[in-house]
Design an enzyme around this catalytic site. Structure first.
Site, PDB file in Angstrom:
ATOM      1  CD  GLU A  47     -12.249 131.155  98.401  1.00  0.00           C
ATOM      2  OE1 GLU A  47     -13.162 131.925  98.060  1.00  0.00           O
ATOM      3  OE2 GLU A  47     -11.324 131.472  99.175  1.00  0.00           O
ATOM      4  CG  ASP A  58     -16.405 137.523  93.427  1.00  0.00           C
ATOM      5  OD1 ASP A  58     -15.658 137.417  94.415  1.00  0.00           O
ATOM      6  OD2 ASP A  58     -17.200 136.631  93.079  1.00  0.00           O
TER       7      ASP A  58
END
Length: 272
Positions: A47, A58
């Site tokens: 990824e 995040d």
């Protein structure tokens, strides 16, 4: 066949391991080396993060990496150029993880075209509304044989999960919690119940668990409850501490998660 579909079709019951890193961090020119080193060391798919100034899903580790990457000068055009240069050497699936804003600025169809030209097999866009996916992104992704990976969380309803399962192909990304990314020491009872509930749904797509996997305990829990696991923040931290040396970062990661990976031409044990 798309590389993502090939990987899951041919895994023969083996549990898969994917790693996330942010392109352009800790160094602008390190992307190719990180990818090729992961492939050589046995990682199943990668990824690749597209740095963005406002990464809502995040935690601080990946936010910091994105900030560093942007300061280093990483952007989509640079990333696609770097990926295109190593395309003949990359055999495992690459999945771009990025937010909708930079992709829209690039242009959704040009983005899909660039993915194909650079050897990318799919994308994860956490803030992509499902309606826009169905009406705009999915037709283009299908045209270019790309997989759009959708995320589910403990807050996602069964109805929506089944709708996602019916309208996507590749795998479903099971976020371990509704929180932001970041390492966790263990998955509590509530997360374990969530994993079991998804298992009982008998979904069409394979499932991969991500967010919070950082040690042997959390990796085993993910592998016990899904077809694979994605490690992000832990590897990003180690890669930064090793100044971009992916081999050293992987040595430390494998030790901490209880795996001894060797290069592809040698046998290596995996959790099954």
């Amino acid at each position: 066949m798309n590389k993502i579909n090939q990987l899951f079709a041919n895994r023969n019951g083996r549990k898969l391991l994917s790693l996330y890193f942010c392109a352009g961090a800790p160094t602008l020119d390190g992307t190719a080396d990180v990818i090729l080193t992961m492939q050589r060391r046995g990682i199943d798919f990668i990824e690749v993060g597209i740095p963005f100034s406002d990464p809502l899903a995040d935690g601080p580790v990946i936010q910091s990496a994105a900030t560093k990457a942007l300061r280093n000068g990483m952007n989509l055009r640079t990333l696609f150029s770097q990926l295109k240069a190593i395309k003949p050497q990359v055999e495992i699936p690459l999945i771009l993880m990025g937010y909708l804003n930079p992709i829209m600025h690039f242009g959704i169809e040009p983005f899909c075209q660039a993915c194909v030209e650079s050897g990318v097999s799919g994308m994860i866009i956490p803030d992509l509304p499902f309606k826009d996916y169905m009406e705009i992104v999915k037709p283009l992704a299908d045209k270019y044989d790309l997989r759009v990976i959708m995320l589910i969380t403990p807050e996602t309803s069964e109805e929506r999960i089944r709708f996602i399962d019916q309208n996507t192909d590749g795998f479903i990304y099971m976020v371990s919690s509704a929180a932001i990314t970041g390492a966790q020491k263990h998955f509590d009872d509530a997360k374990q119940r969530y994993f079991r509930a998804i298992n009982s749904m008998n979904l069409h797509n394979p499932r991969v668990i991500g967010f919070g996997i950082s040690n042997e305990q959390t990796l085993k829990a993910a592998h016990d409850n899904a077809d694979g696991a994605i490690i992000g923040s832990k590897f990003v931290t180690l890669l930064d501490e090793e100044n971009g040396n992916a081999d050293k970062a992987l040595d430390r990661l494998f030790q901490e998660i209880g795996l001894r990976f060797e290069v592809y031409d040698k046998p290596f044990p995996r959790i099954s």
